[in-house]
Write a protein that holds these residues in place. Structure first.
Motif, PDB file in Angstrom:
ATOM      1  N   ALA A  30      41.142   2.167  46.321  1.00 38.70           N
ATOM      2  CA  ALA A  30      41.464   1.001  47.149  1.00 38.70           C
ATOM      3  C   ALA A  30      42.718   0.271  46.673  1.00 38.70           C
ATOM      4  O   ALA A  30      43.358  -0.436  47.456  1.00 38.70           O
ATOM      5  CB  ALA A  30      40.282   0.037  47.186  1.00 38.70           C
ATOM      6  N   VAL A  31      43.076   0.411  45.410  1.00 40.19           N
ATOM      7  CA  VAL A  31      44.252  -0.290  44.863  1.00 40.19           C
ATOM      8  C   VAL A  31      45.348   0.701  44.490  1.00 40.19           C
ATOM      9  O   VAL A  31      46.206   0.403  43.653  1.00 40.19           O
ATOM     10  CB  VAL A  31      43.861  -1.150  43.637  1.00 40.19           C
ATOM     11  CG1 VAL A  31      42.904  -2.257  44.041  1.00 40.19           C
ATOM     12  CG2 VAL A  31      43.245  -0.295  42.537  1.00 40.19           C
ATOM     13  N   SER A  32      45.338   1.885  45.096  1.00 36.00           N
ATOM     14  CA  SER A  32      46.326   2.904  44.741  1.00 36.00           C
ATOM     15  C   SER A  32      47.745   2.429  45.044  1.00 36.00           C
ATOM     16  O   SER A  32      48.681   2.729  44.285  1.00 36.00           O
ATOM     17  CB  SER A  32      46.023   4.204  45.488  1.00 36.00           C
ATOM     18  OG  SER A  32      46.025   3.987  46.889  1.00 36.00           O
ATOM     19  N   ASP A  33      47.944   1.696  46.133  1.00 41.26           N
ATOM     20  CA  ASP A  33      49.285   1.199  46.447  1.00 41.26           C
ATOM     21  C   ASP A  33      49.785   0.235  45.374  1.00 41.26           C
ATOM     22  O   ASP A  33      50.973   0.246  45.019  1.00 41.26           O
ATOM     23  CB  ASP A  33      49.280   0.505  47.808  1.00 41.26           C
ATOM     24  CG  ASP A  33      49.030   1.481  48.952  1.00 41.26           C
ATOM     25  OD1 ASP A  33      49.245   2.687  48.742  1.00 41.26           O
ATOM     26  OD2 ASP A  33      48.620   1.034  50.041  1.00 41.26           O
TER      27      ASP A  33
ATOM     28  N   GLY B 112      55.940   2.379  39.299  1.00 42.49           N
ATOM     29  CA  GLY B 112      57.133   2.979  39.874  1.00 42.49           C
ATOM     30  C   GLY B 112      56.912   4.363  40.432  1.00 42.49           C
ATOM     31  O   GLY B 112      57.836   5.193  40.416  1.00 42.49           O
ATOM     32  N   ALA B 113      55.720   4.660  40.935  1.00 39.85           N
ATOM     33  CA  ALA B 113      55.414   5.972  41.496  1.00 39.85           C
ATOM     34  C   ALA B 113      55.623   5.970  43.000  1.00 39.85           C
ATOM     35  O   ALA B 113      55.503   4.934  43.666  1.00 39.85           O
ATOM     36  CB  ALA B 113      53.978   6.370  41.173  1.00 39.85           C
ATOM     37  N   THR B 114      55.908   7.144  43.537  1.00 42.81           N
ATOM     38  CA  THR B 114      56.061   7.282  44.980  1.00 42.81           C
ATOM     39  C   THR B 114      54.725   7.141  45.693  1.00 42.81           C
ATOM     40  O   THR B 114      54.634   6.538  46.764  1.00 42.81           O
ATOM     41  CB  THR B 114      56.690   8.642  45.318  1.00 42.81           C
ATOM     42  OG1 THR B 114      57.937   8.768  44.629  1.00 42.81           O
ATOM     43  CG2 THR B 114      56.920   8.787  46.810  1.00 42.81           C
ATOM     44  N   ALA B 115      53.687   7.718  45.121  1.00 41.46           N
ATOM     45  CA  ALA B 115      52.348   7.655  45.697  1.00 41.46           C
ATOM     46  C   ALA B 115      51.341   7.840  44.579  1.00 41.46           C
ATOM     47  O   ALA B 115      51.655   8.386  43.511  1.00 41.46           O
ATOM     48  CB  ALA B 115      52.157   8.712  46.781  1.00 41.46           C
ATOM     49  N   VAL B 116      50.129   7.383  44.821  1.00 43.99           N
ATOM     50  CA  VAL B 116      49.033   7.520  43.860  1.00 43.99           C
ATOM     51  C   VAL B 116      47.826   8.095  44.577  1.00 43.99           C
ATOM     52  O   VAL B 116      47.452   7.623  45.662  1.00 43.99           O
ATOM     53  CB  VAL B 116      48.673   6.161  43.216  1.00 43.99           C
ATOM     54  CG1 VAL B 116      47.392   6.286  42.390  1.00 43.99           C
ATOM     55  CG2 VAL B 116      49.806   5.679  42.328  1.00 43.99           C
TER      56      VAL B 116
ATOM     57  N   GLY C 247      37.325  15.372  56.053  1.00 45.27           N
ATOM     58  CA  GLY C 247      36.051  14.847  55.603  1.00 45.27           C
ATOM     59  C   GLY C 247      36.110  13.352  55.356  1.00 45.27           C
ATOM     60  O   GLY C 247      37.193  12.764  55.168  1.00 45.27           O
ATOM     61  N   PRO C 248      34.943  12.685  55.336  1.00 46.71           N
ATOM     62  CA  PRO C 248      34.895  11.230  55.136  1.00 46.71           C
ATOM     63  C   PRO C 248      35.517  10.818  53.806  1.00 46.71           C
ATOM     64  O   PRO C 248      35.273  11.437  52.767  1.00 46.71           O
ATOM     65  CB  PRO C 248      33.390  10.917  55.168  1.00 46.71           C
ATOM     66  CG  PRO C 248      32.765  12.079  55.886  1.00 46.71           C
ATOM     67  CD  PRO C 248      33.605  13.270  55.556  1.00 46.71           C
ATOM     68  N   GLY C 249      36.319   9.765  53.854  1.00 42.68           N
ATOM     69  CA  GLY C 249      36.917   9.224  52.642  1.00 42.68           C
ATOM     70  C   GLY C 249      38.160   9.939  52.173  1.00 42.68           C
ATOM     71  O   GLY C 249      38.750   9.539  51.161  1.00 42.68           O
ATOM     72  N   ALA C 250      38.598  10.991  52.866  1.00 35.29           N
ATOM     73  CA  ALA C 250      39.764  11.743  52.407  1.00 35.29           C
ATOM     74  C   ALA C 250      41.034  10.891  52.441  1.00 35.29           C
ATOM     75  O   ALA C 250      41.869  10.972  51.538  1.00 35.29           O
ATOM     76  CB  ALA C 250      39.947  12.995  53.252  1.00 35.29           C
ATOM     77  N   ARG C 251      41.158  10.059  53.466  1.00 32.00           N
ATOM     78  CA  ARG C 251      42.373   9.248  53.542  1.00 32.00           C
ATOM     79  C   ARG C 251      42.403   8.188  52.451  1.00 32.00           C
ATOM     80  O   ARG C 251      43.474   7.863  51.917  1.00 32.00           O
ATOM     81  CB  ARG C 251      42.485   8.583  54.919  1.00 32.00           C
ATOM     82  CG  ARG C 251      43.874   8.021  55.189  1.00 32.00           C
ATOM     83  CD  ARG C 251      43.985   7.396  56.567  1.00 32.00           C
ATOM     84  NE  ARG C 251      45.364   7.053  56.864  1.00 32.00           N
ATOM     85  CZ  ARG C 251      45.986   5.971  56.421  1.00 32.00           C
ATOM     86  NH1 ARG C 251      45.325   5.098  55.669  1.00 32.00           N
ATOM     87  NH2 ARG C 251      47.249   5.730  56.731  1.00 32.00           N
ATOM     88  N   ASN C 252      41.260   7.625  52.097  1.00 32.94           N
ATOM     89  CA  ASN C 252      41.232   6.634  51.028  1.00 32.94           C
ATOM     90  C   ASN C 252      41.608   7.246  49.686  1.00 32.94           C
ATOM     91  O   ASN C 252      42.057   6.532  48.780  1.00 32.94           O
ATOM     92  CB  ASN C 252      39.834   6.012  50.933  1.00 32.94           C
ATOM     93  CG  ASN C 252      39.520   5.135  52.128  1.00 32.94           C
ATOM     94  OD1 ASN C 252      40.419   4.626  52.787  1.00 32.94           O
ATOM     95  ND2 ASN C 252      38.234   4.970  52.422  1.00 32.94           N
ATOM     96  N   ARG C 253      41.423   8.555  49.554  1.00 33.24           N
ATOM     97  CA  ARG C 253      41.784   9.231  48.310  1.00 33.24           C
ATOM     98  C   ARG C 253      43.208   9.763  48.332  1.00 33.24           C
ATOM     99  O   ARG C 253      43.583  10.550  47.463  1.00 33.24           O
ATOM    100  CB  ARG C 253      40.798  10.358  48.022  1.00 33.24           C
ATOM    101  CG  ARG C 253      39.375   9.855  47.799  1.00 33.24           C
ATOM    102  CD  ARG C 253      38.502  10.907  47.162  1.00 33.24           C
ATOM    103  NE  ARG C 253      37.162  10.390  46.907  1.00 33.24           N
ATOM    104  CZ  ARG C 253      36.261  11.000  46.144  1.00 33.24           C
ATOM    105  NH1 ARG C 253      36.562  12.134  45.563  1.00 33.24           N
ATOM    106  NH2 ARG C 253      35.068  10.475  45.966  1.00 33.24           N
ATOM    107  N   GLY C 254      43.985   9.366  49.311  1.00 29.83           N
ATOM    108  CA  GLY C 254      45.413   9.681  49.293  1.00 29.83           C
ATOM    109  C   GLY C 254      45.891  10.653  50.341  1.00 29.83           C
ATOM    110  O   GLY C 254      47.090  10.910  50.422  1.00 29.83           O
TER     111      GLY C 254
END
Length: 463
Positions: A149-152, A159-163, A403-410
């Motif tokens: 939930a706080v990956s951004d 300083g990462a492009t994505a997490v 699958g469920p939750g895949a987008r929340n995991r990046g």
């Protein structure tokens, strides 16, 4: 009952803090080969300096020469044995552990208990040239979703492009935070070298964001490819055919191709196919029945193999006498959602459902591509163990495909730009963690060269 307060001197507190830090430094140094090697070099350097400064300068020159020779002659070993361990140690200490407490506090992952502020603990940091994998021991009561939930915020802090956040098998209290420091998928991926034994080792179809080769385990699996128009579904299919071509010529694999778009996508490789069905404008009233016939023939083949393999083995092993049959369908929606002939539609849905539920164990696998993953278009979506989500139009489609939750995991497939065709996320049954990859770009010239040798072996074209 309340225990009496014990007063200690400031010097004792400072000594305890210093001892804990030194012990932590010893533990991390002993566990990190690069840090341990650096410590050994420091000790040797001090000994040489005490003997003679010139001796130390000579040793430094020899060491630099050896490193340069190793870099030129064995670049891959130099990368694995020296550069990546040193990078892991450096970024672990000076990027993550140095700012970890502040990052956890601002991200809301700290916990206050009895007046003490508790932070999650960094266990290890493993770096590649593009990804830092930070393994963390979570605090009691935390879950993997809390970090996702706080990956951004974590990406902005470090300083990462994505997490992307992954669970750790057999370690329920650990979480792996993957930080993308450089994106190798912005460049077009050329077709990867063709290898032997790809049916057991996996087909090398794509490049993952950590720089490794991503392999598709085709035996015992069905593959679903979902992507909007221009997302690169053809890259996936043609990369697959490129690496299957030697096995097709040797007789270990038979490809049955169904191209409802009049053969526009797959006609270039018709010489590789044992069967090739496509929509024909001259027989518009009957081509849907032709598709149903091809699928029913595959079901009949599946039934015969079930009779032979019953009680012998639970998973078919491809051979020249019983090759692996790969049924490639370029647009599944044309067989499931857009068929106007009701009789043909029922035949297609029944045959396709049987193949997806029973075919993979006997060596009849389905590779299907589709643009719309909704249930009313593709009702048997959940029967594909391997799913690939290229660029999608809506955020809700990500969870429908992966699958469920895949987008929340990046797995933010809806945010892939149009300028990156072939980039997508992959999930496989048994692993809920999406992997970001880019499939190789197979050009029309590559397709022509791919089909040319087969034309010599099959002068009459496909059956």
């Amino acid at each position: 009952m309340r225990t009496p307060a014990v007063r200690v001197s400031a010097g004792l507190v400072a000594s305890g803090w210093l001892l804990r830090r030194l012990w932590r430094l010893v533990v991390v140094t002993a566990a990190t080969p690069a840090a341990l090697g650096g410590l050994v070099l420091v000790v040797v350097g001090v000994l040489l300096w005490s003997a003679s400064p010139l001796l130390l300068l000579g040793a430094v020159g020899v060491l630099a020469l050896l490193l340069l020779v190793g870099r030129l002659l064995w670049p891959q070993r130099w990368l694995i044995w020296l550069r990546l361990p040193v990078r892991s140690w450096w970024r672990g200490w000076f990027v993550y552990r140095h700012r970890w407490a502040a990052a956890m506090d601002t991200a809301g992952l700290t916990t206050s208990w009895r007046g003490t502020l508790w932070n999650p603990t960094v266990l290890t940091v493993t770096s590649t040239l593009s990804v830092d994998r930070v393994r963390v021991r979570m605090l009691p009561g935390q879950t993997v979703e809390d970090y996702a939930a706080v990956s951004d915020r974590l990406a902005q802090t470090f300083g990462a492009t994505a997490v992307r956040v992954h669970s750790v098998p057999q370690r329920p209290h650990h979480v792996e935070v993957c930080l993308l420091t450089a994106d190798p998928l912005t460049q077009v991926v050329e077709p990867l070298p063709i290898e032997d034994q790809v049916l057991t080792a996996g087909l090398p179809l794509a490049l993952a964001e950590d720089g490794r080769t991503w392999r598709l385990q085709l035996v015992g699996s069905h593959v679903l490819v979902v992507g909007a128009t221009g997302a690169g579904k053809g890259s996936v299919i043609w990369s697959l055919l490129l690496h299957l071509a030697p096995l097709i010529r040797s007789g270990l694999v038979n490809v049955w191709a169904v191209d409802p778009k009049g053969g526009m996508e797959l006609a270039g490789g018709r010489s590789l196919f044992a069967r090739f069905a496509h929509g024909d404008s001259d027989a518009a009233a009957g081509y849907e029945a032709t598709f149903a016939e091809v699928l029913e023939d595959a079901v009949a083949l599946m039934r015969r193999r079930q009779d032979r393999l019953r009680g012998v083995t639970r998973l078919h092993q491809p051979s020249t006498s019983e090759p692996l049959v790969v049924l490639v369908v370029d647009e599944l929606a044309a067989l499931t959602g857009w068929v106007t002939d009701r009789t043909a539609k029922k035949r297609i849905e029944a045959a396709l459902g049987l193949l997806l539920s029973q075919g993979r164990a006997v060596g009849v696998v389905v590779v299907g591509a589709v643009q719309d993953p909704r249930k009313d278009v593709l009702p048997m979506r959940d029967l594909f163990p391997t799913r690939i989500a290229l660029r999608l139009n809506e955020a809700e489609q990500v969870n429908l495909v992966l699958g469920p939750g895949a987008r929340n995991r990046g797995a933010q497939a809806d945010l892939i730009p149009d300028s990156l065709p072939g980039v997508g996320y992959v999930t496989v049954d048994g692993s809920a963690e999406p992997v970001r990859v880019r499939f190789s770009n197979v050009t029309d010239q590559d397709i022509a060269q791919l089909a040319a040798p087969a034309l010599q072996l099959l002068p009459g074209g496909a059956a």
